[in-house]
Structures are given as structure tokens and as C-alpha cells.
Design a protein around this motif. Structure first.
Motif, PDB file in Angstrom:
ATOM      1  N   GLU A 221      36.971  23.635 -21.875  1.00 48.49           N
ATOM      2  CA  GLU A 221      38.370  24.030 -21.763  1.00 48.49           C
ATOM      3  C   GLU A 221      38.995  23.654 -20.417  1.00 48.49           C
ATOM      4  OE1 GLU A 221      40.223  25.115 -24.104  1.00 48.49           O
ATOM      5  OE2 GLU A 221      38.691  25.383 -25.629  1.00 48.49           O
ATOM      6  N   ILE A 222      38.175  23.460 -19.390  1.00 48.55           N
ATOM      7  CA  ILE A 222      38.715  23.081 -18.079  1.00 48.55           C
ATOM      8  C   ILE A 222      39.314  21.685 -18.130  1.00 48.55           C
ATOM      9  CG2 ILE A 222      38.080  22.452 -15.718  1.00 48.55           C
ATOM     10  CD1 ILE A 222      36.144  24.763 -15.695  1.00 48.55           C
ATOM     11  N   GLY A 223      38.660  20.768 -18.877  1.00 47.53           N
ATOM     12  CA  GLY A 223      39.075  19.363 -18.900  1.00 47.53           C
ATOM     13  C   GLY A 223      40.551  19.134 -19.108  1.00 47.53           C
ATOM     14  N   PRO A 224      41.179  19.733 -20.135  1.00 51.37           N
ATOM     15  CA  PRO A 224      42.617  19.498 -20.330  1.00 51.37           C
ATOM     16  C   PRO A 224      43.500  20.094 -19.233  1.00 51.37           C
ATOM     17  CG  PRO A 224      41.570  20.299 -22.353  1.00 51.37           C
ATOM     18  CD  PRO A 224      40.593  20.483 -21.255  1.00 51.37           C
ATOM     19  N   ILE A 225      42.957  21.011 -18.437  1.00 47.06           N
ATOM     20  CA  ILE A 225      43.744  21.685 -17.406  1.00 47.06           C
ATOM     21  C   ILE A 225      43.572  21.017 -16.050  1.00 47.06           C
ATOM     22  CG2 ILE A 225      44.213  23.910 -16.298  1.00 47.06           C
ATOM     23  CD1 ILE A 225      42.873  25.252 -18.686  1.00 47.06           C
ATOM     24  N   VAL A 226      42.326  20.792 -15.671  1.00 46.00           N
ATOM     25  CA  VAL A 226      42.005  20.147 -14.401  1.00 46.00           C
ATOM     26  C   VAL A 226      41.046  18.999 -14.709  1.00 46.00           C
ATOM     27  CG1 VAL A 226      41.053  20.408 -12.091  1.00 46.00           C
ATOM     28  CG2 VAL A 226      42.250  22.336 -13.165  1.00 46.00           C
ATOM     29  N   GLY A 227      41.526  17.761 -14.562  1.00 51.72           N
ATOM     30  CA  GLY A 227      40.680  16.620 -14.868  1.00 51.72           C
ATOM     31  C   GLY A 227      39.484  16.551 -13.929  1.00 51.72           C
TER      32      GLY A 227
END
Length: 730
Positions: A246-252
Motif C-alpha cells: 500500500e505504500i507504493g502508490p503513496i510514496v514511490g
């Protein structure tokens, strides 16, 4: 002509100055200046300057445009119209470079060919430091190396106005108007470009804020969705997986790791995600670290997030063994729950300065949500583990109530402990302290190859002795150099690496031993060992109860002098064998033995010598029987032998062996010479006219007395037909 600052051009005009702004009627004292025009004076606007009126319209347009692409196009077009220049360049600041985002007057290929423009170029640094426009009528007239041809000679730029776009003291970008021929820039030109720069900087800043707000709203929506997913996860591992995904779409990122704090200082990875090159696969064992070690350990120790633009330049970092040193940015935030750090999220990205404060803030918000989800998952896991442990204990206790046989109890306990602890095998043993030996009671699985001997002495196994005498839990890893050699030798011979030994304690005393074996290394943490001890304590009580029951049963079923079954136990077992023989139509025989002249022995040598005669007879009888034959002391000097699966001929052969063995082995005791002992034996088998156990005993008893009366110590098998039921003397 040399470059000059806008302040030089803004001096009061002198007669003959080219392009000097002409004075116009100023505003009355009660009139208010238009705030959108910045340095432009209202009087000049009212004086009818078309350029100023056009600037006003541009300002109004820019103030309502928040789409970045539309805004960039509007700035370029408006600047070209207002300045009358041949080429326009709009740049915005990113890191330490001014990136071209809009242009006019040349094609895309020429734009792509522009060399980078950084804030460290001397002429640009001076212009930015002054905070004013940089103006040049003809760049070819400048001293050598004082100006950089950013077109690489591709465009014949001559006149140039470079305006730094600054808002609230912060550089936003730059705006450049250039001409193909030399141009004498007027004060009005410079003032228009400067005023335009103010409005462009404000518009770009507003667009940036709008984008950030829009992005933040989108991020918060993603954070909310991520939080919902994490809270739905039921295990620590699934929460960790949700975090990195879930972090990926928020903080690359290129690499993400989630750690949990275990014990006092162990940081254990529970989730990992790599997206490029060497980041894709990493040995998880290398990722383990401790509080205070590296960036992850530092954040765990201090509870403070880190934004690291250059990981190699920060002394708090530590290189992961086996990985290459590469330019890397990092973002590390603590997982906090109830004011305590329970773990760490670590993000890495190739390149320098790849994360910003917005990333840090969003990741911190997500980390707070993640910490709550992790604690909930851990609590759920502990609750489920406790429930499972209680179920196992209940199941084991229920099964233990079904048997009081020590070996069945040992095997049952071994099975439950193997499953509960997740090991390959388990062995249960009892301790005979007086004999200094361990007695094997059971193992699981049955082919564990651990209890191949019925017992072993403790003399050669100091660690096992320590477990029993000190009631300590001992774990032996065959791969460790300081492991007990005796234990290691057994482990390796049986194909195991790990051995955990736990004492069986009942009423404060060690009564036995639990041995847990595994072919591979198994992390037996304190929680799992606590479960093993709880189950071992339950097992110890069951084994002690079984031992006490066996001792009581022995007293109830066994003759204390000979160790044979007593009269009551004989009838109980004979009844079971009689029913089994009838049902299966298999043979069953019974021998009745009586010592000849035993009263004379007692009267002559005393009752103690008579007891020795009984014991001697019992030893001889025991030595001649098969494993399936069961001897018993019927009473006084009379004995019986249940001969299973034996027809009359086989039973007679057993009787003959007994008499022959007695003849070869007279009793020698109390300093007396050999004393021969003989017996009269009656043999009876289950036949159609023998319908009950009483009939069988009566037939054997009658034939025994027939043999005794015959005087020749015959077996008394054929001399007397089977008596009627009830003929046994009382």
C-alpha cells in the motif's frame, strides 16, 4: 553592453534616456493601488499604457489557473505577447536545477538540446542573490565565459532578460525573454517583465499548493484505503505485506522493509518488497538488525523519523552485508503504539534527494495506522495461540484420562508435544534416580529412531543430568562448537540438528524428561518453551499418576514374593483369555503346579527356606515359558500357568520343560547342599465339555492331584477325565 540590474534601470528618468517611462497623472490619495499589479503604479495604468492593461489581464488569468500545463502555456504565451521577444523559456526549480517546463519561438528538438541549468552557475548565482532581473542587450558583447549559451549554438540568441521567479523569499523558477537580434531593453520592458515575474511566481506557487493539496487528498484517500486493508488483516505477516504494497502508490520506492521489535533489541523483518535490480531479492537473514544499528536501528532507538537525501554520506547508516554501495536516498519512520516503538518502516530509492518532507509526513501517518494494525494482529495472534494451546492441553488431558499405562501415556504426550511445538520428533522418558538411568516410555513419530534402547545411563550425558537435577531447560544445537559432544554425537547419528530437553516435574521432583528434536534449526522462543513446560507439567502429573496406578495395580495383582499374578488377577486374566479363545476358536490350556512335600520342607528347614523354595520355583518356571505364557501363584505352594494358543500336546511340552529344568537346577541356599524340588502338574485345555473358567481350573487341579497321588510325578493329563463343573475343592 554589460548586464545590468533592474534597479539601475528603475532610476528616475533623465532627459534623453531611451525608453524612459513617461510620467503620468498619479492616483489621488484616497485611491487604492491595485494589489495584483505589484510594482506597477495605478497612475501609469490609468494613463492608458496598453502593455500595463494587458499585464493586468494576464495577472487576472494567471490568478485563476491551477492546472500546471495550462498555466505554463499561459505564462509562455503572455510573456511573448508582453515582451515582444522572439523566444520565451519558463523553468521551475527541482532540486538544484531549473527544469524547462514551457517554451515558445523554437521547436521541441531545440528545447531537448538545451543544456541543463543549475543554480550553481556563477552568473545565475549572482542574479539569484540579487533577487532582480538580469538584462543584456547583446550577449555577444559580454566578456568571455561570463555567459553560457544554453542553446549550444543552435539558436542565434542575442538580447536576453532573465527574471528569477521568487515568492516569499523562495526561488520558484525563472522566466527568460530572448531576441534573435540585439535589443535595447527599455525600463518599461524590464518593469513589465519584473512585474510579470511576480505574478508568475505567485501563480506557480498557487498551482504547486493546489497540486499538493490535490495530491494530499488523493494520498489521504489511499492512506484510508490502506488503513482499512491493514486493519482487516488477521496476522502480523499479512499486515506487513499490506504495508509494503500500500505504500507504493503513496510514496514511490525501490525497496521497502517492515521490521518488528522482538525482545529487548532484535529488529526482525516481517515484510520486504524490492522493485529494481539488486533490490529485488535480498537474504532476509541479512536484513535482521538490532536497536541502535544503522538507520533502522537508530530510528528504533530514538523514535524519530529520518529523511536521508544521501545514505552514503550519513554516518548513522550501516551497509547491509553482501550489498553494493550505490547512490541512495532513504526514508525511515518508527512504528509507535502507546508511546512505544514496536517496529520500523524503511524505504530506499536509488538516487539522491528522492524523498521529501511530504513523503515523510504521509509515511508517518501511514506508520501510525500500521502500528495499530500490527498490535491488533499480534493481540489476535496471541489470543488465537492461547486458545489453541488451551485446546491442545484440553485434548491431551482428555486423552490422558483414557489410559494409565505409562508407555501409552508417554507416546500420547510425545505426539501432542511434537504437533504443538512444530518439531520433527519428541521422546518421553522416566528417571530412575536410584539406578541413575533414563527409561524410555514413548516417542512420536514411531519411527523417530530416538528411543532404540529401553534405557541408558546418565553417566555419559552431563547436560541431561543437569536438566533433571537442576530442573533446567537445555537447548543443544549440533552446529554450535560448544555443544555437548555426547549429545551432538547422538543427534548427528539420528539425523537431527536441534535438541531441546525439558524436565518432567511432579510435586517439585523431576520424574522424567521431554526431548524435542528437529532436523533443522527451530527458533524456540520463550513463548513456545513456556507452552512446552506447561504441557510437560501436565504430562509429568499424568506419568506420575500412571506410575502410582501401576504400583498400586502391581500390589493388587502381583504376589509380592514371586512377582507372579495373584489368585484374583489369575481369574481375571484367565476369564478374558477364555472368552477370546472361545470366540476365535483358538486353543487355550492351563497348568496347575503343586510343590511336592512342601510341608516337610517348611517343618525341616523353616518357613524362610520355604519362601526361597517358592522363589526358586518361580524363577525356573519363568525361564521356561514363552513371552505369551502367564504364570500365577494360585495360593500357598500352588502355581498356575496360562498357556495361550496351546493345544494339549503343546501344554504338556511346557509342563515337561518345567519338571526337567527343576531336576537340573536344585536349590542351593543358606549354606545348604543342593535341595531338589519337584512338582506335580495337572494340564487341562479348553474342550467342548469345559464351558467355564471354573471348569478349566477344576480339570487342571484334579489332574494335578491325580499326578501327586500317582507318586511318580506324572503330569496327570490322561489319568483323569475332566470332572463335572464345580468339582474344584473349596
Amino acid at each position: 553592453m554589460h548586464a545590468r540590474a533592474v534597479a539601475d534601470l528603475a532610476r528616475a528618468p533623465r532627459s534623453g534616456d531611451r525608453g524612459a517611462a513617461k510620467p503620468s497623472a498619479g492616483p489621488t490619495p484616497d485611491e487604492t493601488a491595485n494589489p495584483r499589479l505589484g510594482p506597477i503604479q495605478q497612475a501609469e495604468l490609468e494613463g492608458g499604457s496598453e502593455r500595463y492593461r494587458a499585464l493586468l489581464k494576464v495577472a487576472e488569468r494567471l490568478s485563476t489557473s491551477f492546472d500546471r500545463e495550462d498555466l505554463n502555456r499561459a505564462v509562455v504565451d503572455s510573456t511573448r505577447t508582453l515582451s515582444g521577444a522572439d523566444m520565451i523559456l519558463l523553468r521551475t526549480l527541482r532540486g538544484e536545477s531549473l527544469d524547462l517546463v514551457g517554451w515558445a519561438g523554437f521547436d521541441d528538438a531545440a528545447a531537448a538540446a538545451l543544456s541543463p541549468l543549475t543554480i550553481h552557475e556563477p552568473w545565475l548565482r549572482d542574479a539569484l542573490a540579487a533577487g532582480r532581473a538580469w538584462v543584456c542587450d547583446d550577449v555577444r558583447a559580454l566578456p568571455a565565459n561570463s555567459w553560457k549559451d544554453r542553446f549550444g549554438g543552435g539558436l542565434p540568441m542575442r538580447g536576453d532578460i532573465f527574471v528569477p521567479l521568487i515568492h516569499a523569499g523562495r526561488l520558484i523558477g525563472s522566466l527568460t525573454a530572448a531576441t534573435l537580434k540585439p535589443r535595447r531593453w527599455t525600463a518599461e520592458d524590464v518593469e513589465i517583465m519584473t512585474a510579470l515575474g511576480v505574478h508568475v511566481a505567485l501563480a506557480l506557487r498557487n498551482a504547486e499548493l493546489f497540486e499538493r493539496l490535490d495530491a494530499r487528498a488523493a494520498q489521504m484517500a489511499v492512506v484510508q484505503a490502506a488503513s482499512a486493508r491493514m486493519n482487516r488483516a488477521k496476522s502480523v505477516d499479512s499486515v506487513g505485506r499490506a504495508i509494503v504494497e500500500e505504500i507504493g502508490p503513496i510514496v514511490g520506492y525501490h525497496n521497502a522493509r517492515v521490521y518488528l521489535l522482538e525482545g529487548a533489541d532484535e529488529l526482525v523483518p516481517i515484510a520486504f518488497e524490492g522493485k529494481v535490480g539488486a533490490y529485488e531479492k535480498v537474504d532476509w537473514t541479512l536484513l535482521r538488525t538490532k536497536v541502535g544499528e544503522g538507520f533502522t536501528g537508530w530510528v528504533a532507538a530514538n523514535g524519530t523519523p529520518l529523511l536521508i537525501p544521501d545514505a552514503n554520506a550519513d554516518p548513522r547508516g550501516a551497509q547491509i552485508p553482501g550489498t553494493d554501495e550505490v547512490p541512495e536516498s532513504m526514508l525511515v519512520v518508527p512504528l509507535r503504539h502507546d508511546e512505544s516503538v514496536i517496529g520500523v518502516i524503511t524505504l530506499s530509492k536509488l538516487g539522491l534527494g528522492e524523498f521529501n518532507n511530504d513523503d515523510l509526513q504521509v509515511l508517518s501517518i501511514l506508520a501510525d495506522q500500521a502500528a495499530t494494525a500490527l498490535e491488533s494482529a499480534r493481540l489476535l495472534s496471541r489470543t488465537e495461540s492461547l486458545a489453541a494451546e488451551l485446546r491442545r492441553l484440553l485434548e491431551m488431558s482428555q486423552e490422558l484420562t483414557k489410559t494409565l499405562d505409562p508407555r501409552q501415556v508417554g507416546t500420547l504426550i510425545a505426539r501432542h508435544l511434537t504437533v504443538a511445538l512444530g518439531v520433527d520428533a519428541c521422546a518421553i522418558s522416566s528417571w530412575e534416580a536410584g539406578a541413575d538411568r533414563i527409561i524410555s516410555l514413548g516417542e512420536h513419530p514411531a519411527q523417530a529412531n530416538w528411543t532404540t534402547e529401553p534405557f541408558y545411563l546418565l553417566a555419559d550425558y552431563p547436560e541431561t543430568r543437569r536438566v533433571l537435577e537442576d530442573q533446567a531447560t537445555v537447548i543443544i544445537d549440533a552446529e554450535m562448537p560448544d555443544a555437548d559432544p555426547a549429545e551432538v554425537a547422538i543427534l548427528r547419528s539420528e539425523g537431527y540438528r536441534l535438541l531441546a530437553m525439558i524436565p518432567l516435574i511432579a510435586k517439585g521432583q523431576s520424574v522424567g524428561l521431554v526431548e524435542l528434536m528437529s532436523a533443522d534449526f527451530v527458533a524456540l522462543d520463550e513463548g513456545r518453551l513456556a507452552l512446552a513446560r506447561t504441557m510437560a507439567n501436565e504430562a509429568a502429573m499424568a506419568l506420575e499418576n500412571a506410575r502410582l496406578y501401576e504400583a498400586a495395580r502391581t500390589l493388587a495383582d502381583r504376589d509380592p514374593l514371586t512377582g507372579f499374578l495373584n489368585h484374583r488377577a489369575l481369574y481375571e486374566l484367565l476369564g478374558e483369555e477364555f472368552v477370546r479363545a472361545r470366540r476365535a476358536r483358538r486353543p487355550l490350556s492351563l497348568l496347575m503346579l503343586d510343590i511336592d512335600d512342601f510341608k516337610l520342607v517348611n517343618d525341616t528347614f523353616g518357613h524362610q527356606f520355604g519362601d526361597r523354595c517358592l522363589v526358586h520355583l518361580a524363577d525356573v518356571v519363568r525361564s521356561t515359558l514363552r513371552a505369551s505364557d502367564v504364570p500365577a501363584r494360585y495360593g500357598g505352594d500352588e502355581f498356575a500357568v496360562i498357556v495361550v494358543d496351546a493345544d494339549p500336546e503343546a501344554a504338556e511340552a511346557v509342563a515337561s520343560r518345567i519338571t526337567e529344568e527343576l531336576a537340573r537346577n536344585p536349590l542351593v541356599a543358606d549354606g545348604r547342599g543342593p535341595v531338589p524340588i519337584s512338582v506335580s502338574i495337572g494340564v487341562a485345555s479348553v474342550e467342548p465339555d469345559i464351558r467355564t473358567v471354573t471348569d478349566l481350573v477344576a480339570a487342571a487341579d484334579a489332574r494335578m492331584y491325580t499326578a501327586k497321588l500317582g507318586g511318580d510325578r506324572d503330569l496327570g493329563f490322561d489319568r483323569l477325565a475332566a470332572p463335572a463343573r464345580g468339582a474344584r475343592r473349596q
